[in-house]
Enzyme design. Structure first.
Site, PDB file in Angstrom:
ATOM      1  CB  CYS A  14      -0.961  -0.007   1.188  1.00 48.72           C
ATOM      2  SG  CYS A  14      -2.121  -1.400   1.126  1.00 48.72           S
ATOM      3  CG  HIS A  30      -1.343   4.712   5.396  1.00 49.30           C
ATOM      4  ND1 HIS A  30      -1.322   4.576   4.022  1.00 49.30           N
ATOM      5  CD2 HIS A  30      -1.513   3.453   5.898  1.00 49.30           C
ATOM      6  CE1 HIS A  30      -1.470   3.300   3.704  1.00 49.30           C
ATOM      7  NE2 HIS A  30      -1.601   2.595   4.824  1.00 49.30           N
ATOM      8  CD  GLU A  65      -0.765   7.891   9.448  1.00 55.31           C
ATOM      9  OE1 GLU A  65      -0.333   8.625   8.539  1.00 55.31           O
ATOM     10  OE2 GLU A  65      -1.821   7.212   9.335  1.00 55.31           O
ATOM     11  CE  LYS A  70      -5.368   4.676   2.645  1.00 54.75           C
ATOM     12  NZ  LYS A  70      -4.345   5.726   2.816  1.00 54.75           N
ATOM     13  CG  HIS A  79      -6.378   1.194   1.890  1.00 53.44           C
ATOM     14  ND1 HIS A  79      -5.446   1.699   1.008  1.00 53.44           N
ATOM     15  CD2 HIS A  79      -5.661   0.566   2.867  1.00 53.44           C
ATOM     16  CE1 HIS A  79      -4.233   1.406   1.439  1.00 53.44           C
ATOM     17  NE2 HIS A  79      -4.336   0.719   2.558  1.00 53.44           N
ATOM     18  CG  PHE A 102       0.098  -5.977   4.178  1.00 53.99           C
ATOM     19  CD1 PHE A 102      -0.413  -5.203   5.209  1.00 53.99           C
ATOM     20  CD2 PHE A 102      -0.749  -6.910   3.592  1.00 53.99           C
ATOM     21  CE1 PHE A 102      -1.724  -5.345   5.647  1.00 53.99           C
ATOM     22  CE2 PHE A 102      -2.066  -7.065   4.006  1.00 53.99           C
ATOM     23  CZ  PHE A 102      -2.553  -6.285   5.036  1.00 53.99           C
TER      24      PHE A 102
END
Length: 406
Positions: free
Chosen positions: A161, A301, A312, A330, A335, A394
């Site tokens: 991502c 993010h 985060e 998002k 996402h 990931f």
């Protein structure tokens, strides 16, 4: 002296619309796009943020419906807009000085599913001879090179991502090193297919708010329960500043910082200590020759997952304090996996240009453990001279991009 890198063109294809203007309008309105998705009927999670219907033939030509997987189609449409927005003509540029770097996480997921069904149900003779060029992730960059006569370096980055943001960072380095004058860069993803959605669902990564999809993606909210999968593409035209100024291009923003790191902690979970994310933030700031107090805005993010948002936020508070206005788009767009970092980079450029910070959709009750100034309810006006765009993937892959006013 290190060469400056500027953004001269933007192209967006998202669930809020095909094009930069409809996407920006939707994001600034905080209008969530998640809806029940007929293609996911019967699955435990049956909703997504899907790009509205568009005429592939009209935008890309007749062959596009047969030769390109959807992730390539989305990338090419965004790239066409970005090139036009930059005022560039591929028929006249020196293609040897034009590179392509595009991020992608999954490749031709739709092609994979449909062709496997053909193989299973009808035998090998019914599998398309175009399976491989439609499936493999590098083909979006390959087709951009073909379509735009760009014969410089051509590659796809795959950092889950963070892929789109990684691509932008790599493109920036190419320009700084003098390898190219122009790079088409960003990310694209079209992985809203039953198998991929099921995989994320089995991991318990997705929101289960099937009764209310539009309110499911709720970054930094106390009631967040997972992300909403989306699709889309964001492509930026980056140029060496000297090249852009010489041709009289409009400079939309400057890309002044890039930081990357790896958690080396867990395959899918963020490191709760945030040590490596902090290093990426501080590297981007150092690269930009900026102090934490210089940051006016962070496009986070912010996936709407319990672990990611808290990790985060903890790092942002530690690095930047409560000063910058933070948002996660998002909540509107879902996402978009490998495209997310590029779409959000483009939105960060628009935020700087317009002096308008989009709201975080569906933020009703901010998590009390998150001590950030998160923009909610409505867009916030204010001068933004320096902004960060965060992307994590990931494998513990982290990227932070720093953009400044042009």
């Amino acid at each position: 002296m290190t060469a400056g890198v500027v953004v001269t063109g933007l192209g967006l294809v998202t669930a809020a619309g095909v094009g930069t203007e409809p996407t920006w309008r939707g994001v600034c309105a905080g209008a969530a796009t998640a809806a029940t998705d007929p293609a996911l009927a019967g699955l435990p999670v049956d909703f997504s943020c899907r790009v509205p219907e568009f005429d592939v033939r009209a935008l890309l030509g007749r062959r596009a419906t047969l030769q390109y997987d959807r992730f390539t189609q989305l990338g090419l449409i965004a790239a066409q807009e970005a090139v036009a927005d930059a005022g560039l003509d591929p028929a006249t540029w020196d293609g040897t000085r034009v590179g392509v770097v595009v991020g992608n996480g999954v490749g031709g997921a739709g092609t994979w599913e449909t062709q496997h069904e053909q193989f299973r149900d009808n035998g090998p003779e019914m599998v398309s001879s175009l399976l491989m060029p439609m499936l493999i992730p590098n083909m979006v960059a390959g087709h951009m090179g073909i379509r735009f006569k760009a014969t410089g370096p051509n590659l796809v980055t795959a950092t889950a991502c963070a892929s789109g943001a990684t691509a932008i960072g790599v493109a920036r380095d190419m320009l700084r090193q003098g390898v190219c004058d122009i790079v088409l860069t960003g990310g694209t993803e079209a992985a809203v297919v039953p198998l991929i959605v099921t995989g994320f669902s089995r991991m318990r990564a997705l929101s289960n708010r099937t009764e209310s999809p539009a309110s499911a993606s709720r970054p930094f909210d106390a009631g967040r329960d997972g992300f909403v999968i989306g699709e889309g593409s964001g492509i930026l035209v980056l140029e060496r500043e000297e090249h852009a100024r010489a041709r009289g291009a409009r400079v939309r923003a400057r890309l002044v910082g890039y930081g990357a790191s790896a958690d080396a902690y867990h395959a899918t979970a963020p490191d709760p200590a945030g040590t490596s994310v902090e290093r990426a933030v501080r590297t981007a700031l150092a690269d930009a020759d900026a102090a934490p107090s210089d940051v006016d805005h962070v496009n986070a993010h912010g996936t709407s997952t319990p672990l990611n948002d808290l990790a985060e936020a903890t790092v942002l508070t530690r690095c930047l304090g409560a000063g910058p206005a933070v948002t996660s788009t998002k909540g509107v767009l879902g996402h978009t996996l490998g495209a997310a970092g590029a779409i959000e980079a483009a939105l960060t450029v628009l935020t700087i240009e317009n002096g308008l910070i989009p709201p975080t959709a569906n933020l009703e009750s901010q998590d009390p453990e998150i001590d950030l100034d998160i923009v909610a309810k409505e867009a916030r006006r204010g001068r933004v001279d320096l902004a960060l765009s965060n992307s994590f993937g990931f494998g513990g892959q982290n990227v932070v991009l720093a953009f400044a006013a042009g």
